[in-house]
Design a protein around this motif. Structure first.
Motif, PDB file in Angstrom:
ATOM      1  N   SER A   1       3.773   3.562   1.449  1.00  0.00           N
ATOM      2  CA  SER A   1       4.874   3.552   2.293  1.00  0.00           C
ATOM      3  C   SER A   1       5.619   4.748   2.427  1.00  0.00           C
ATOM      4  O   SER A   1       5.172   5.895   1.803  1.00  0.00           O
ATOM      5  CB  SER A   1       6.037   2.454   1.579  1.00  0.00           C
TER       6      SER A   1
ATOM      7  N   GLN B   1      10.476   1.854   2.746  1.00  0.00           N
ATOM      8  CA  GLN B   1       9.762   0.928   1.686  1.00  0.00           C
ATOM      9  C   GLN B   1       8.710   0.134   2.518  1.00  0.00           C
ATOM     10  O   GLN B   1       7.468  -0.215   2.133  1.00  0.00           O
ATOM     11  CB  GLN B   1      10.305   0.015   0.819  1.00  0.00           C
TER      12      GLN B   1
ATOM     13  N   SER C   1      13.447  -0.458   6.236  1.00  0.00           N
ATOM     14  CA  SER C   1      13.464   0.248   5.348  1.00  0.00           C
ATOM     15  C   SER C   1      12.101   1.038   5.270  1.00  0.00           C
ATOM     16  O   SER C   1      11.000   0.513   5.491  1.00  0.00           O
ATOM     17  CB  SER C   1      13.516  -0.310   4.019  1.00  0.00           C
TER      18      SER C   1
ATOM     19  N   ALA D   1       8.491   5.459   1.720  1.00  0.00           N
ATOM     20  CA  ALA D   1       9.456   5.600   0.573  1.00  0.00           C
ATOM     21  C   ALA D   1       8.710   6.262  -0.642  1.00  0.00           C
ATOM     22  O   ALA D   1       9.005   7.076  -1.290  1.00  0.00           O
ATOM     23  CB  ALA D   1      10.058   4.218   0.138  1.00  0.00           C
ATOM     24  N   ASP D   2       7.299   5.979  -0.404  1.00  0.00           N
ATOM     25  CA  ASP D   2       6.492   6.528  -1.760  1.00  0.00           C
ATOM     26  C   ASP D   2       6.244   7.918  -1.517  1.00  0.00           C
ATOM     27  O   ASP D   2       6.393   8.612  -2.542  1.00  0.00           O
ATOM     28  CB  ASP D   2       5.053   5.754  -1.588  1.00  0.00           C
TER      29      ASP D   2
END
Length: 165
Positions: free
Chosen positions: A125, A72, A70, A127-128
């Motif tokens: 990350s 993340q 992922s 995702a961030d």
């Protein structure tokens, strides 16, 4: 302090991959087109990213690359480390030979800064980054630019075909 093109391009390409993860495997040619990074350079970077298990490759038609886990769970520092890059604020590359072979007066300060930067990047990350509105806005603009370019090329091909009939 410097982060070379290799590190910047690796992070950019991985972020592009994360942004398009929901569309299946992403071709390096598509990343190349959107980000303006040469395809051969991306191939070199992705070989290192694959060896470090940050991406997996999918062969065949419709193939490309996917994140290996992922977004993340993949941090910017891991990407930079995977392509053998470092964020180093020292002139001696942390080897203490900064002043005629000896440690300079500010060596430990710059080493501490390098560690702080790595720690900072370890906390961010993919995702961030994907979650940031500014990043998504840039990605949308890039997609529109590529789509407009493809439409213009298609119209040109159609005009050429029509004129040769």
């Amino acid at each position: 302090m410097r982060l070379t093109t290799k590190g910047r391009y690796a992070v950019t390409a991985m972020l592009d991959l994360a942004l398009h993860a929901d569309k299946g495997p992403v071709a390096l040619a598509d990343i190349s087109e959107r980000q303006g990074i040469s395809l051969s350079y991306l191939e070199q970077l992705f070989a290192k990213l694959r060896r470090n298990e940050l991406v997996t490759s999918i062969r065949g038609p419709g193939g490309g690359y996917r994140l290996s886990r992922s977004s993340q769970a993949i941090h910017v520092a891991q990407v930079i480390d995977a392509v053998n890059e470092s964020v180093d604020a020292t002139r001696c590359h942390g080897k203490t030979g900064c002043q005629q072979g000896d440690t300079c007066l500010t060596h430990h300060l710059w080493c501490d800064l390098s560690k702080q930067i790595h720690t900072f990047l370890s906390g961010i990350s993919l995702a961030d980054l994907v979650a940031q509105r500014e990043v998504r806005d840039v990605a949308t603009r890039q997609e529109e630019r590529v789509n407009n370019q493809k439409q213009s090329e298609q119209k040109l091909v159609e005009r050429i075909d029509a004129s040769t009939l």
